[in-house]
Structure formats: structure tokens, C-alpha cells
Write a protein that holds these residues in place. Sequence first.
Motif, PDB file in Angstrom:
ATOM      1  N   LEU A 148       0.832  -1.212   0.000  1.00  0.00           N
ATOM      2  CA  LEU A 148       0.000   0.000   0.000  1.00  0.00           C
ATOM      3  C   LEU A 148       0.863   1.256   0.000  1.00  0.00           C
ATOM      4  O   LEU A 148       0.480   2.270  -0.577  1.00  0.00           O
ATOM      5  CB  LEU A 148      -0.932  -0.016   1.219  1.00  0.00           C
ATOM      6  CG  LEU A 148      -1.983  -1.126   1.240  1.00  0.00           C
ATOM      7  CD1 LEU A 148      -2.843  -1.029   2.491  1.00  0.00           C
ATOM      8  CD2 LEU A 148      -2.861  -1.062  -0.008  1.00  0.00           C
ATOM      9  N   VAL A 149       2.013   1.188   0.644  1.00  0.00           N
ATOM     10  CA  VAL A 149       2.924   2.343   0.615  1.00  0.00           C
ATOM     11  C   VAL A 149       3.390   2.617  -0.809  1.00  0.00           C
ATOM     12  O   VAL A 149       3.404   3.765  -1.283  1.00  0.00           O
ATOM     13  CB  VAL A 149       4.121   2.104   1.551  1.00  0.00           C
ATOM     14  CG1 VAL A 149       5.176   3.193   1.363  1.00  0.00           C
ATOM     15  CG2 VAL A 149       3.668   2.057   3.002  1.00  0.00           C
ATOM     16  N   LEU A 150       3.777   1.550  -1.492  1.00  0.00           N
ATOM     17  CA  LEU A 150       4.213   1.731  -2.879  1.00  0.00           C
ATOM     18  C   LEU A 150       3.062   2.212  -3.753  1.00  0.00           C
ATOM     19  O   LEU A 150       3.259   3.046  -4.662  1.00  0.00           O
ATOM     20  CB  LEU A 150       4.764   0.401  -3.417  1.00  0.00           C
ATOM     21  CG  LEU A 150       6.063  -0.083  -2.781  1.00  0.00           C
ATOM     22  CD1 LEU A 150       6.460  -1.449  -3.344  1.00  0.00           C
ATOM     23  CD2 LEU A 150       7.175   0.926  -3.014  1.00  0.00           C
ATOM     24  N   LEU A 151       1.855   1.700  -3.484  1.00  0.00           N
ATOM     25  CA  LEU A 151       0.698   2.160  -4.246  1.00  0.00           C
ATOM     26  C   LEU A 151       0.440   3.645  -4.005  1.00  0.00           C
ATOM     27  O   LEU A 151       0.182   4.410  -4.953  1.00  0.00           O
ATOM     28  CB  LEU A 151      -0.541   1.345  -3.847  1.00  0.00           C
ATOM     29  CG  LEU A 151      -1.864   1.799  -4.480  1.00  0.00           C
ATOM     30  CD1 LEU A 151      -1.813   1.635  -5.997  1.00  0.00           C
ATOM     31  CD2 LEU A 151      -3.044   1.011  -3.894  1.00  0.00           C
ATOM     32  N   GLY A 152       0.528   4.033  -2.736  1.00  0.00           N
ATOM     33  CA  GLY A 152       0.313   5.452  -2.431  1.00  0.00           C
ATOM     34  C   GLY A 152       1.346   6.344  -3.086  1.00  0.00           C
ATOM     35  O   GLY A 152       1.028   7.411  -3.612  1.00  0.00           O
ATOM     36  N   ILE A 153       2.618   5.901  -3.066  1.00  0.00           N
ATOM     37  CA  ILE A 153       3.676   6.701  -3.700  1.00  0.00           C
ATOM     38  C   ILE A 153       3.441   6.802  -5.199  1.00  0.00           C
ATOM     39  O   ILE A 153       3.575   7.877  -5.811  1.00  0.00           O
ATOM     40  CB  ILE A 153       5.052   6.082  -3.397  1.00  0.00           C
ATOM     41  CG1 ILE A 153       5.367   6.188  -1.898  1.00  0.00           C
ATOM     42  CG2 ILE A 153       6.137   6.771  -4.221  1.00  0.00           C
ATOM     43  CD1 ILE A 153       6.655   5.497  -1.496  1.00  0.00           C
ATOM     44  N   THR A 154       3.096   5.657  -5.797  1.00  0.00           N
ATOM     45  CA  THR A 154       2.866   5.651  -7.251  1.00  0.00           C
ATOM     46  C   THR A 154       1.699   6.546  -7.631  1.00  0.00           C
ATOM     47  O   THR A 154       1.791   7.354  -8.564  1.00  0.00           O
ATOM     48  CB  THR A 154       2.603   4.224  -7.736  1.00  0.00           C
ATOM     49  OG1 THR A 154       3.712   3.391  -7.393  1.00  0.00           O
ATOM     50  CG2 THR A 154       2.390   4.198  -9.244  1.00  0.00           C
ATOM     51  N   MET A 155       0.593   6.421  -6.915  1.00  0.00           N
ATOM     52  CA  MET A 155      -0.575   7.245  -7.215  1.00  0.00           C
ATOM     53  C   MET A 155      -0.300   8.721  -6.933  1.00  0.00           C
ATOM     54  O   MET A 155      -0.747   9.602  -7.673  1.00  0.00           O
ATOM     55  CB  MET A 155      -1.774   6.761  -6.405  1.00  0.00           C
ATOM     56  CG  MET A 155      -2.253   5.357  -6.760  1.00  0.00           C
ATOM     57  SD  MET A 155      -2.669   5.182  -8.517  1.00  0.00           S
ATOM     58  CE  MET A 155      -3.974   6.393  -8.665  1.00  0.00           C
ATOM     59  N   GLY A 156       0.444   8.976  -5.858  1.00  0.00           N
ATOM     60  CA  GLY A 156       0.778  10.370  -5.548  1.00  0.00           C
ATOM     61  C   GLY A 156       1.602  11.012  -6.649  1.00  0.00           C
ATOM     62  O   GLY A 156       1.337  12.140  -7.077  1.00  0.00           O
TER      63      GLY A 156
END
Length: 401
Positions: A148-156
Motif C-alpha cells: 500500500l505504501v508503494l501504491l500510495g507513492i505511485t498514485m501520488g
Amino acid sequence: MIRRVPRPWLALDIVGAIVGLLITLPLSYTFSAGELSFWLPVGLVSDGLLVASAVLLWGAAAISRLSPAVALAVAWVGALLQMGSGLPPLPMDVAVFAVVFATSAWGSRRMLWLGGASALIGGLVAGLYIGLLQFDPATAESPIDLRLVLLGITMGLTVVLSLALAWGAGLLWRVVRQNRATREAQQRAEAVAAEEQERVRIARDMHDIVAHSLAVVIAQADGARYAAAAQPELAQEALTTIGQTARSALSDVRMLLTQLRHRQGDGPQPTLADLETLFAQVRQAGVEPRVTVDPTPPGEPPGAIQLAVYRILQEALTNALRHGRGDVDVRLSWWPDRVDIAVRNAVDPGRGATAGVAPGSGHGLVGMRERAQLVGGVLSAQHEADGFVVRATLPIGPSAN
């Protein structure tokens, strides 16, 4: 805070925002169906918050051109309300791109950078929010899920890049508008300068024509008055000269006034061929110009040089008629690369500097210097031991054979 916006553009923004709201609101409602907020279940309250968020976002887009600052603040309120309601990213968020574009396209310099900062911060917050939406405490093995951290970074980063593109497009449009305004201002300044130069040229021509003609008329009138009693035939000849000079001057003045009124056509442009007529007028006024041309022109001088020579001689002879006495010596020296002009006359103590005409003053001498400078030459006018002398040097380059 509030910019002046033409009504058609403001109406277009409002209509576009309404259309955008009507298109994206049903889509947003469909995409958010079944989603749970942090504290509110799906229902009337959640639906009302969705509608309120959509209205705020598209309302900000509607006034983004009118007031980028207010639009940015309203968009932030709408976005925070959307996130506070637990709603996911929805089609209605497209309005945010219009607001970010407006901050860089039409906002002040401070608003330009506030819009850029909002794009950066908003993108990071959106990425964090998307990661939180995907987090489920019931199934999570730990409070921090790397996926989820990587997803948040990618989406951000994706949202930041998208908002940055909108902000950059607005900045590009801002530069285009500024360049257009600068170009228009430059064109207006050039038009004003050209018009002023044309008016100065016409005023200079007017002075040359009127001053010379009046000097001839005054000299002829004085001579006619004295000759009327003793030699009536001389008075009749003087009156004929006065009439011819006045009619010629009137014709030239009318041509100049027509040019000034309609901004078209050329004013009187004398050439070297007209010098003999000029000398004849001076002779009729009672002054003999002793003309020496040595060497003679090797070819046909440029039209601008011919005009400058004519006008300088015209003004110098007019000054000799008004302030001098006796005959006038005129010398023209046509060299391959220049022409030298010298006009010398004796000064009448009662009509020269002691009569209130200081050397180098007056519109005539200023006009002669301007004539010389326009073609890249120099001119001097000063008292010397044997009278008042006007000298000019005008570059002409190789003459045409």
C-alpha cells in the motif's frame, strides 16, 4: 482577487462548468456506489456530501478565470470535503485541473506559485489518501503494508505529474499572453513613433515652404511699395512675382495638409532641377545668389540627398533674405562620396543678432540640422569675420552613372 473578464468568456466558463457537473456527477455517483466512508455509510448524507463536493469543485472551475485565488480556495474545500467523506477519486475531480490551469494562466505572480505548490501538495495528499482507502485493518498483517505504501507513492506521483502538466499548460498560456501583449504594445509604440516622425517631417516641410515663400513675398512687397511712385512697371512685376509665389506656396501647403489629413501620398519633393526656380525667386526678391558648382555631380544623386540639398539651400537663402544684406555666395561641391554645401552672406546689423535673432536659434536652423542628420550628414551655422556662413556635408556614397 477579482479580474476583469469579458462577459462572453465568463458565460462560457459558467456554461462549461455546468455541463461538466451534469456529465461527471452521475458518473461519480455510479463509481462511488457501495463505497463506505470512514464514519458514514452510503445513504442520503453520503450522497449529499458527494453532490456538495462536485458543486464546489465545478463552481471553482466556473470562477477560475474571474478569480483564481477564490477558485483555488473553493477547490481545496471541495477536495477536503470529498476526502473527509471517504469518497474515492471520481470523474468530478477533473474540475481541479481547470483550477490549477487558471492559477498559472491568469493568477498573480504569487498565485502562480501557490498554484504550483497546491499541485505538488495536493498530489502527495491524494496519493496518501488513495493508500488509506486501500488499507483494511481486518486483513492487514501489520499497520504498515509495503504494498500500500508503494501504491500510495505511485498514485501520488501520478497525480502530481497530472496536476503539474495542467499547471505547466497554464504557465505556457501565460507566456503566450504576455508575449502577445508585449508585441501589441511594441506595435502601438512603433505606430506612435512613425506618426510622430511623419508629423515632424510635415511640419519641417511646412516651415520650409511657408518661411521661404513669405520671405520672398515680403521682399517683393517692400520693393513694390518703394517703386510704385517712380517705376510703376517694377511694382507691377513685383506684384506678379508675389502672386506666383503665393499660389505656389498655397499649392504645396494644400498638398501637405491633404497628406496630414489622410495619411497617404507624398508631400512636395523638390529635386536639384528645382534649384534654378529657387534661385530665380531669390533674385526677384532683390538678392543675387552667386552660385558655384565645382565639381559637378558625377551622376544622379539619391532622391533623399537632392531633397536635403534643396531644403538646406532654401532655408539658408531665406535666412539671408530676412537677416542679411547684399548678395549671397552659394557653393556646391559634389564629390564621389559626399556633397559639401556652403552659403555665405553679409549680416545686416539692424536685422541680425541685434534684432533678436541669435545665431543658431530659431526653427529654420534647427530644421537644417535635422535635414542633414536625416541623411547622416552634419551642418554648422555661425558668424565669421566676413558674414554668416552655413556649411553642411552630406554623405552620398558612390553616385550612379
